[in-house]
Structure formats: structure tokens, C-alpha cells
Design a protein around this motif. Sequence first.
Motif, short mmCIF file in Angstrom:
data_model
loop_
_atom_site.label_atom_id
_atom_site.label_comp_id
_atom_site.label_asym_id
_atom_site.label_seq_id
_atom_site.Cartn_x
_atom_site.Cartn_y
_atom_site.Cartn_z
N ASN A 1 0.80 -1.36 -0.17
CA ASN A 1 0.02 -0.07 0.02
C ASN A 1 0.91 1.50 -0.16
OD1 ASN A 1 -2.81 1.52 0.40
ND2 ASN A 1 -1.88 1.91 2.19
N TRP B 1 1.05 5.35 0.41
CA TRP B 1 0.34 6.50 0.82
C TRP B 1 0.55 7.74 0.32
CZ3 TRP B 1 -2.52 6.50 5.57
CH2 TRP B 1 -3.13 7.93 5.82
N LEU C 1 -3.18 4.99 -2.22
CA LEU C 1 -4.11 5.68 -1.38
C LEU C 1 -3.84 7.09 -1.21
CD1 LEU C 1 -6.27 5.64 0.95
CD2 LEU C 1 -4.33 5.29 2.45
N MET D 1 -9.86 7.99 -3.73
CA MET D 1 -9.35 7.52 -2.53
C MET D 1 -8.45 6.46 -2.79
SD MET D 1 -11.45 6.04 0.60
CE MET D 1 -12.42 4.46 -0.28
N THR D 2 -8.49 5.59 -3.59
CA THR D 2 -7.62 4.28 -3.86
C THR D 2 -7.56 3.86 -5.27
OG1 THR D 2 -9.37 2.43 -3.43
CG2 THR D 2 -7.68 3.39 -1.46
N ALA E 1 -2.22 9.72 -5.86
CA ALA E 1 -2.20 8.38 -6.01
C ALA E 1 -2.47 8.06 -7.56
CB ALA E 1 -3.34 7.71 -5.09
N GLY F 1 -4.00 9.61 0.98
CA GLY F 1 -4.11 9.36 2.50
C GLY F 1 -3.88 10.86 3.15
N HIS G 1 -11.64 12.42 7.09
CA HIS G 1 -10.87 12.31 5.73
C HIS G 1 -10.48 13.53 5.01
CE1 HIS G 1 -13.91 12.41 2.74
NE2 HIS G 1 -14.65 11.36 3.14
#
Length: 166
Positions: A11, A13, A70, A56-57, A18, A72, A48
Motif C-alpha cells: 500500500n 500512501w 491511497l 481515494m484508492t 495516487a 491519505g 478524511h
Amino acid sequence: MANKIQKIIANFWFDGQAEEAANFYVSVFKDASIGRITRYVKEGQEIHGKPVGSVMTVEFQIEDQEFLALNGGPEFKFSEAISFIINCESQEEIDYYWDKLTEGGDEKAQICGWLKDKFGVSWQVTPIALNEMLMDSDTEKVERVMKSFMQMKKIDLTELQKVYES
């Protein structure tokens, strides 16, 4: 039957990059693709803080490995404590990945085949032959290779083979 989910997924961040990063990595690797993209919704916005509808992803795949990017926020940054190793068969392959991944990256982070790309992610662009050289039972060969290798930014496989065989 549903597709099996990879047990462990790396993952990444990011602070808003992203989708850009996933698209970049997919453009660098020949066997790569973008998968599903999720977006932030109103629910949880007080936590968030992201605009509704923003990415978001992003799921993406490189060489049969699943990854997730992500968005984030700015809280966390990448460090050299985690890196991705690219095992290369030839100098041409080393040059290709080095040139693509160093573009816009941190020049000060380039040492012994390590680099940091424009997103701050660390990579090791390494010839498979180097591992074999470093495992040789002849410690003099290993010493010569290590001395040469430790002085390089991008790995020069021809130079390593020359000092290994001398």
C-alpha cells in the motif's frame, strides 16, 4: 468463482498523487495495468477531509503483483526503510528502469543501484548477476565486486563482471 485476492498487497500512501503515481508505474513496467478506483464520499468527510468524488484508492498490478495507491494526506512520507527491488537480466534492462524511475527523482538518493523516484518511493535496480557474484565462495572476487559496486550510482554490469573476472 470470484478471483482470489492476493494475501499481501503493498500500500502506497500519497498526498493526492495516487492516480498519477499508479499511472506512472503502469507506464514504466511492460506487464502492468490499472484496476479499480474508489472515490471519497460525503460520509466520513470530517475525518478524511477530502473532496467528495476525489480519488481515494487506485488498485494497480505490476508483473503479477497487486499494489494499492491511497490518497491519505500529508501525514506520512516514504523513506528508504522500504524499497522495491527490480531484478534485471541485462544492462539494457538496468538502464531502462533507472532512466524511467530517476526522472524527476532525488539525485542525492542514488547510490549502489538505489534510487528515489519523483514520488519519493525507493527502488533498487539490480542485476541478477550481482547476487551470484556476491555469493561466490572466492572472497577476493566478492571483495573486488563489493568495492566497485559501492562506488556506483547506477549499476554498471560490464564493470562488475570485469572486476569479478580479473
